[in-house]
Design a protein around this motif. Structure first.
Motif, mmCIF file in Angstrom:
data_model
loop_
_atom_site.group_PDB
_atom_site.id
_atom_site.type_symbol
_atom_site.label_atom_id
_atom_site.label_comp_id
_atom_site.label_asym_id
_atom_site.label_seq_id
_atom_site.Cartn_x
_atom_site.Cartn_y
_atom_site.Cartn_z
ATOM 1 N N GLY B 419 0.645 -1.371 0.010
ATOM 2 C CA GLY B 419 -0.175 0.043 0.038
ATOM 3 C C GLY B 419 0.929 1.363 0.165
ATOM 4 N N SER B 420 1.814 1.070 0.689
ATOM 5 C CA SER B 420 3.053 2.117 0.847
ATOM 6 C C SER B 420 3.348 2.456 -0.306
ATOM 7 C CB SER B 420 3.739 2.125 2.028
ATOM 8 O OG SER B 420 4.243 0.870 1.908
ATOM 9 N N LEU B 423 1.155 3.640 -2.808
ATOM 10 C CA LEU B 423 1.096 5.173 -2.690
ATOM 11 C C LEU B 423 2.004 5.876 -3.191
ATOM 12 C CD1 LEU B 423 -0.869 5.608 0.682
ATOM 13 C CD2 LEU B 423 -1.757 6.233 -1.651
ATOM 14 N N PRO B 439 -7.040 6.611 -15.461
ATOM 15 C CA PRO B 439 -7.818 6.017 -14.417
ATOM 16 C C PRO B 439 -7.319 5.986 -13.031
ATOM 17 C CG PRO B 439 -8.486 4.618 -16.024
ATOM 18 C CD PRO B 439 -7.660 5.735 -16.649
ATOM 19 N N PRO B 440 -6.168 5.313 -12.993
ATOM 20 C CA PRO B 440 -5.421 4.875 -11.867
ATOM 21 C C PRO B 440 -4.707 6.064 -11.219
ATOM 22 C CG PRO B 440 -4.228 3.815 -13.619
ATOM 23 C CD PRO B 440 -5.780 4.312 -14.043
ATOM 24 N N GLU B 443 -7.199 8.634 -9.932
ATOM 25 C CA GLU B 443 -7.828 8.327 -8.480
ATOM 26 C C GLU B 443 -6.946 8.126 -7.376
ATOM 27 O OE1 GLU B 443 -11.175 5.497 -10.875
ATOM 28 O OE2 GLU B 443 -9.740 4.370 -9.210
ATOM 29 N N GLN B 444 -5.771 7.941 -7.712
ATOM 30 C CA GLN B 444 -4.891 8.012 -6.621
ATOM 31 C C GLN B 444 -5.011 9.283 -5.739
ATOM 32 O OE1 GLN B 444 -2.429 5.526 -8.159
ATOM 33 N NE2 GLN B 444 -3.147 4.597 -6.386
ATOM 34 N N LEU B 447 -7.754 9.332 -3.032
ATOM 35 C CA LEU B 447 -7.835 8.870 -2.105
ATOM 36 C C LEU B 447 -6.813 9.053 -0.958
ATOM 37 C CD1 LEU B 447 -8.544 5.310 -3.689
ATOM 38 C CD2 LEU B 447 -9.981 6.513 -2.063
ATOM 39 N N SER B 448 -5.466 9.568 -1.418
ATOM 40 C CA SER B 448 -4.638 9.945 -0.553
ATOM 41 C C SER B 448 -4.826 11.274 0.099
ATOM 42 C CB SER B 448 -3.107 9.775 -1.160
ATOM 43 O OG SER B 448 -3.257 10.866 -2.306
ATOM 44 N N GLU B 449 -4.872 11.344 1.320
ATOM 45 C CA GLU B 449 -5.247 12.557 2.188
ATOM 46 C C GLU B 449 -3.954 13.223 2.451
ATOM 47 O OE1 GLU B 449 -9.219 12.576 4.115
ATOM 48 O OE2 GLU B 449 -7.747 12.827 5.656
ATOM 49 N N LYS B 450 -3.659 14.320 2.220
ATOM 50 C CA LYS B 450 -2.560 15.031 2.679
ATOM 51 C C LYS B 450 -2.946 16.359 3.344
ATOM 52 C CE LYS B 450 0.299 12.636 -0.519
ATOM 53 N NZ LYS B 450 1.114 12.586 -1.916
ATOM 54 N N LEU B 451 -1.997 17.078 3.686
ATOM 55 C CA LEU B 451 -2.335 18.440 4.247
ATOM 56 C C LEU B 451 -2.504 19.238 3.241
ATOM 57 C CD1 LEU B 451 0.310 18.589 7.157
ATOM 58 C CD2 LEU B 451 -2.197 18.724 7.422
ATOM 59 N N MET B 475 -24.430 12.515 -28.706
ATOM 60 C CA MET B 475 -25.626 12.224 -28.560
ATOM 61 C C MET B 475 -26.531 13.123 -29.443
ATOM 62 S SD MET B 475 -26.510 11.175 -24.763
ATOM 63 C CE MET B 475 -28.108 11.064 -24.997
ATOM 64 N N PRO B 478 -24.616 13.132 -33.976
ATOM 65 C CA PRO B 478 -23.388 12.108 -34.380
ATOM 66 C C PRO B 478 -22.668 12.436 -35.382
ATOM 67 C CG PRO B 478 -25.446 11.233 -34.565
ATOM 68 C CD PRO B 478 -25.801 12.547 -34.161
ATOM 69 N N GLU B 480 -21.276 14.627 -36.658
ATOM 70 C CA GLU B 480 -21.386 16.225 -36.951
ATOM 71 C C GLU B 480 -20.075 17.180 -36.837
ATOM 72 O OE1 GLU B 480 -24.877 19.026 -36.930
ATOM 73 O OE2 GLU B 480 -25.349 17.658 -38.228
#
Lengths: 543, 727
Positions: B419-420, B423, B439-440, B443-444, B447-451, B475, B478, B480
């Motif tokens: 995990g570390s 991270l 995406p990865p 998303e990182q 999730l990682s909380e920092k100051l 939609m 199309p 065009e």
């Protein structure tokens, strides 16, 4: 001169075309090249090449493919042939040099580049006395029907340029069309609709078809659909001479009409900017689409039946996808297209006044510039691609022009269906077979495969009625009742549990299936989910 | 009765004729007349009542048969009373009595009823006979192909004997051979097979073999059921059940023994030996003596409790009964036998059964233990081993647990590490540049909380927009956007629209104006119509001209209105059942209350959603094409279960163009094949093998398998076999 003599009984300019054709034949025989229109030779001098990208091309094509002067275009090795063949099948399109648009290539140059037989298909008929001409090709592309507004009607085998008949009906001719074969054609005159045979003898006068503006013949149903000035859409079954349907469209004068070749639905363009789709069995339009802000001037549907092109008074040309009823593209033409037609291979011909433009790949992504462009001496009055030929026929105020459009026609014909080279006997046999295979007019609907589907509505109705009659549903699956176990685990609650387990089993299976299908459809999220999984919930507290 | 009725009118006539003389006749005559009159009147009234004929005057000729007193019934016994006196007539009397006791024979059924009964019987019989044909008919109907005539003559090889029927041995050699053949019973001419061969051929046809096999199968099945039942019974824990079973058995044995003794003494002797064995066993065991726990307790109770005493006595009696010698031996022996048990018991000291201390311990038989006990000993180590195994297992389990815990710890530590690493890896060491798939890497930071705030709202929006907006564009129009972007002639409008809020986007989806307003791109053509050229020269903008021309035309509004109307028309309508003034005040200016309206307005189920609900510029006609539906298939043909199956099957082309030759032939094979010149007879029982089935059933009835006989008669038959028979 025989032709001249035979048709000399016709009034006034009846012999005009005959003389003209005779001249054409002579020139073709003596000089060895077709007479070309030199009016468009402004860009003379630019080179023009035809690129063959297919191995098995048909005889009916505009002919010799390789230009000997540029041997680098001809594939030498088998591998090259193969790659060329794999690109597309049967495509033979005009390609300009670098920085040269194909629309700048004049008809004369194209005619000069192709072989003699093909260049003979480029010709013009100067018929300036009987006004703007409407035209019609037979389904096999062999015969041509011309009708001048001032009453001049001529039918000819345009390959050999032999005249079949030439008459003057002494009335205004608004539209005309061949029927199922080259032996009969229908002419919409000032008041009524007339049927003639290929000798010019009047067979029928249909007074119920009044003030017809446009006509379309539906070949598989043997129906002649006519759109009248008073807003009536009428269907005539020509095999039995019965009027199949009369629909009042309540939309005023009907000046734009097209048929969908895949499902025989008639498209009508109205002054309210809408396009309506009709079948003889429905009194209301199957579909009503708002296409333009102004009136619709022309409609055309491609052979596959999935694309429709419309042009309106707002100078726009829209291409619609008929499967989803959505617009794909729109073009702004300089004067707005008054006439539209799709070729068998999907080229779109548009006539803006005296300029004729042909667009390539309209359904995919239309280019800014037309594929072929040609200016006529006078404003055009009708526009038709010739089936199985790379030819575009245009009727205009001063006659008729047959233009070469490489890649327009379908090179491979089905000889049992539409044979351009069929003999008289073959035609007669085909006629009998076609009559035997005539499709009833009731089957015209948006989905041509409707006949192959089970009528679920009445199926359910019948099932319901049967269940009512019998007092029980004979097809109902009887609910699962668990077997009594002889030894243990047979309490009432246990049995209920078992029953419930089975009851939802089918539904569960369905859900599982759909979930699996979804998972298959979206493989990407599973990849993205993998790194997320190895992260723990405590990680968010990490500083 | 008819005769009397006929007489009556005559009487009346008489009466009428005599009416004139009424005055002249005397009293007697008057009375008579009166009676006659009454008679006539009753006759007139039509009463059918008859007066009993009275004898008014005495007469010498009284019939001996007329006993008089019409109401009294003559009893037979009364008549016979004088007869009973003579003893010679007694048998006749008895017979008469019997005849009196006999019931009258029933009236035969009426013609209709008999006919009905006969009809019913005939119906059942014919129905039975016809039902036999059902499977045959069904089979033929379902057959893909039928070849007529049904009973094909099998290609038989013509036997040589037929060919050689006219042949005779002439030469001496031939004759010699023939004589040899005759001697060895070889076939000479007529049957080419030896009698043995013939028999072996005849022995078992296919049908018979099948029947035999079926019978065997049945027998096996029955056996297995019997075994299963026995097993089941053995497993029953109820003591009472077993007791009953045992008692029943013993009773049976005794009965058998009794019968055997009468008819077959030898067999009885064998049986006796068996009983003797039981006796020995009883004597060996202490089962019915007062040694058991129950016996001891009852002995204590017996002092006070009568029942217990009785039970005890019963027990002892049973013991005696069992230990008695059953054989019809001499009385002395019997006596001896009677004393025996006790004597024996006394003779054998308890010491014998005790364990001898000084004996060799290696011999288990000398240890004074029962073999069962001796068996237990070697079991002990086994149990120990089992225990040890159990312990081992426990140990193993513990180990595993430890391991698991350890591994858990390790795993967790690993996880921590990973995990570390996860991270730190992408964020610090590798950096976002290394991970192009968004995406990865995106998303990182979530999730990682920092100051420090890693991403701001603005960033988020920026990230999201490129995803969301193209979808919307697709939609809406199309493809065009594509050409416009590629060409770049006109700046596309969509990005600007995309920046607006969600609601605006939603509106754009619905708004017809935007749908229609897709920007066309102008074409560049080398040739321009003369009109346009003029315009260009004069400098008037076409667009302006067009806009002026169509300013008043409100095409879109018209279309929208039309569409709305169509939608309204297609919606199922609500039924209003509100009656004004019902249950409340009504009148001019008064409206029924909302509650009432709500209650009595039946809202229909909303119909299926319109197909054009997402297409603002399209109005689809949703009416069904009834004329086309008449041509469609509206019921599923027999073998298909759902419509998709059927549709798929008729989509398959049948022609030879799309199929292989073989497949084509199979697909177009005719349902019925007839051979020219063959006579097609109506189907017979022989053709359908119906006779054989009948034979089989009769054979079964006549001759049952042995096993079935041995089974108890009340055992229910296994269900599936009976089903088979039904078929």
């Amino acid at each position: 001169m025989t032709l001249l003599l035979t048709h000399s009984q016709t009034e006034g300019g009846g012999s005009v075309l005959a003389a003209h054709l005779l001249l054409e034949q002579q020139v073709g025989a003596v000089v060895g090249s077709a007479r070309c229109d030199r009016s468009g030779a402004r860009w003379a001098g630019c080179s023009c090449t035809l690129v063959a990208s297919d191995v098995d091309f048909c005889q009916t094509h505009t002919g010799a493919l390789e230009d000997e002067s540029e041997p680098h275009l001809v594939p030498n090795t088998a591998a090259q042939w193969q790659t060329a063949a794999s690109v597309t099948t049967g495509s033979l399109f005009l390609e300009g040099d670098e920085d040269e648009d194909t629309c700048t290539i004049a008809q004369a140059d194209i005619a000069a580049a192709v072989d003699l037989a093909a260049s003979a298909k480029r010709f013009e008929l100067q018929l300036d006395r009987f006004g703007p001409y409407r035209l019609s090709y037979t389904r096999n592309g062999r015969h041509l029907l011309l009708g001048g507004r001032r009453g001049h009607v001529a039918a000819l085998d345009w390959h050999t340029k032999s005249l079949m008949c030439e008459i003057n009906v002494m009335e205004t001719v608004t539209d005309l069309t061949w029927l199922h074969t080259e032996t009969m054609f229908a002419v919409a005159q000032r008041k009524w609709l007339y049927i003639y045979d290929n000798q010019g003898v009047e067979l029928n006068c249909l007074k119920r078809f009044h003030a017809v503006q446009r006509m379309e013949f539906l070949p598989y149903h043997f129906l002649l659909a006519t759109a009248s000035e008073t807003g009536f859409l009428q269907y005539l079954d020509i095999s039995v001479g019965k009027e199949v349907g009369t629909i009042c469209t309540k939309a005023g004068r009907l000046a734009a009409m097209a048929q969908n070749p895949s499902n025989a639905v008639i498209h009508l363009g109205h002054s309210s900017g809408t396009v309506t789709l009709w079948s003889p069995s429905a009194k209301a339009p199957l579909v009503r689409m708002l296409c333009h802000r102004g009136a619709v001037r022309a409609v055309a549907v491609d052979t596959s039946g999935s694309y429709m092109a419309t042009s309106g008074l707002d100078h726009k040309l829209h291409v619609y996808d008929l499967r989803a009823y959505r617009r794909l593209h729109s073009l702004l033409l300089p004067c707005g297209a008054g006439l539209l037609d799709f070729s068998q291979r999907g080229l779109l011909g548009a006539a803006c006044q005296e300029v004729v433009q042909v667009y390539k790949d309209v359904s995919v992504c239309p280019s800014q510039k037309p594929y072929v462009c040609h200016a006529l001496p006078s404003p055009s009055h009708s526009l038709r691609f010739c089936p199985f030929e790379d030819v575009l026929g245009v009727g205009h105020g001063q006659g008729f022009a047959s233009l070469l459009v490489p890649g327009a026609g379908e090179p491979n014909f089905d000889a049992l269906e539409n044979n351009p080279f069929r003999s008289r006997k073959q035609r007669q046999e085909w006629e009998v077979k076609a009559f035997l295979e005539k499709i009833p007019s009731e089957l015209i609907s948006l989905d041509p495969r409707q006949l192959g589907q089970v009528d679920t509505v009445s199926l359910e109705q019948q099932h319901k009625e049967r269940a009512e009659r019998l007092g029980y549903d004979p097809e109902a699956k009887e609910p699962f009742s668990p077997r009594r176990r002889l030894k243990g685990r047979d309490s009432a609650s246990r049995r209920l549990k078992r029953r419930k387990e089975v009851a939802a089993e089918e539904q569960r299976a369905l859900i599982r299936k759909s979930l699996a299908a979804k998972a298959e459809a979206q493989p990407a999220p599973s990849k993205a989910g993998a790194p997320a999984a190895c992260r723990s919930a405590l990680d968010r507290f990490q500083k | 009765m008819a005769a009397v009725e006929e007489e009556d009118p005559c009487g009346r006539e008489l009466a009428l004729s005599e009416e004139d003389e009424v005055e002249e006749v005397d009293q007697e005559g008057a009375a008579k007349k009166h009676r006659q009159l009454v008679d006539a009147l009753t006759a007139l009234v039509g009463g059918k009542r008859r007066r009993a004929v009275e004898r008014t005057e005495a007469s010498a000729q009284i019939s001996e048969f007329d006993v008089g007193g019409g109401g009294d019934k003559v009893q037979l016994s009364e008549l016979l009373q004088p007869v009973s006196a003579s003893p010679a007539l007694r048998p006749i009397q008895k017979q008469l009595k019997k005849a009196q006791q006999k019931k009258a024979t029933e009236i035969p059924l009426s013609k209709e009823e008999t006919e009905r009964v006969v009809r019913e019987a005939a119906y059942t019989q014919t129905a039975e006979a016809l039902n036999k044909w059902d499977p045959v008919v069904k089979k033929n109907r379902r057959a893909e192909q039928l070849v007529f005539p049904l009973q094909q003559e099998s290609m038989t090889i013509v036997p040589i004997e037929e060919v050689m029927s006219g042949w005779q041995a002439r030469t001496p050699l031939e004759q010699e051979i023939f004589s040899l053949l005759h001697k060895t019973q070889q076939p000479v001419k007529d049957p080419l097979l030896t009698p043995q061969e013939k028999i072996s051929l005849k022995a078992m046809s296919l049908e018979e073999a099948k029947l035999r096999r079926m019978e065997l199968q049945r027998a096996r099945a029955l056996q297995s059921y019997y075994e299963a039942k026995a097993r089941r019974e053995r497993k029953v824990k109820s003591k009472k059940f077993h007791k009953m079973l045992r008692k029943g058995k013993s009773r049976k044995v005794l009965q058998e023994f009794e019968t055997l003794r009468k008819c077959n003494p030898e067999a009885a002797l064998e049986q006796l030996e068996k009983i003797e064995k039981a006796r020995i066993e009883e004597r060996m065991s202490l089962k019915h003596q007062n040694k058991g726990r129950w016996a001891k307790s009852t002995v204590i109770m017996a002092k006070y409790d009568l029942q217990a005493r009785q039970a005890m006595q019963e027990q002892l009696a049973r013991n005696k009964e069992l230990t008695q010698k059953v054989c019809p031996a001499s009385e002395s022996e019997e006596e001896e036998a009677g004393d025996n048990p006790e004597a024996e018991k006394d003779l054998v000291p308890d010491v014998v059964n005790e364990r001898h201390i000084g004996m060799d311990s290696s011999n288990p038989w000398m240890l004074g233990r029962t073999p069962a006990e001796s068996k237990e000993e070697p079991n002990v180590p086994a149990e120990d081993s089992g225990e040890s195994e159990g312990e081992g297992e426990e140990l193993l389990m513990a180990n595993e647990k430890d391991l698991l815990q350890e591994s858990d710890g390790q795993w967790q530590s690993l996880k921590h590490q990973r995990g570390s690493a996860g991270l730190q890896g992408p964020s610090k060491e590798e950096g976002p540049a290394d991970a192009p798939p968004s995406p990865p890497s995106r998303e990182q930071p979530f999730l990682s909380e920092k100051l420090k705030r890693v991403r701001t709202l603005e960033d988020l929006e920026e990230d999201l927009e490129p995803e969301a907006i193209p979808q919307e564009d697709e939609m809406l129009q199309p493809k065009e956007a594509q050409p416009s972007q590629s060409v770049g002639a006109e700046p596309p409008l969509q990005p600007q629209a995309g920046k607006s809020k969600k609601s605006a986007k939603h509106q754009a989806l619905i708004d017809l104006e935007t749908v229609l307003a897709g920007a066309p791109y102008p074409t560049q053509c080398p040739l321009v119509p003369a009109v346009v050229q003029d315009e260009l020269e004069s400098g008037i903008s076409q667009r302006q001209v067009i806009q002026e021309a169509f300013a008043s035309d409100n095409v879109i509004d018209d279309f929208l209105k039309e569409k709305r109307e169509a939608e309204e028309a297609s919606k199922p309508k609500a039924i209003d059942l509100v009656l004004p003034g019902w249950g409340e005040w009504g009148g001019v200016g008064l409206q029924p209350s909302k509650k009432k309206k709500k209650r009595f307005l039946i809202k229909p189920a909303p119909g299926p959603p319109r197909k054009d609900r997402h297409l603002p510029h399209v109005l689809l006609n949703e009416q069904r094409n009834i004329l086309a539906a008449a041509h469609q298939v509206n019921h599923l043909p027999f073998p298909f279960e759902n419509s998709q199956q059927f549709e798929r099957s008729i989509q398959v082309p049948v022609g030879s163009t799309w199929n292989t030759q073989r497949a084509f032939q199979q697909l177009t094979a005719p349902r019925v094949i007839t051979q020219p010149g063959q006579i097609i007879h109506p189907i017979t029982a022989e053709d359908a093998n119906l006779n054989r089935q009948g034979d089989r059933s009769t054979a079964k009835v006549g001759q049952k398998p042995d096993l079935e006989l041995s089974l108890p008669p009340r055992q229910p038959r296994p269900p599936h076999i009976s089903k088979k028979k039904d078929r």
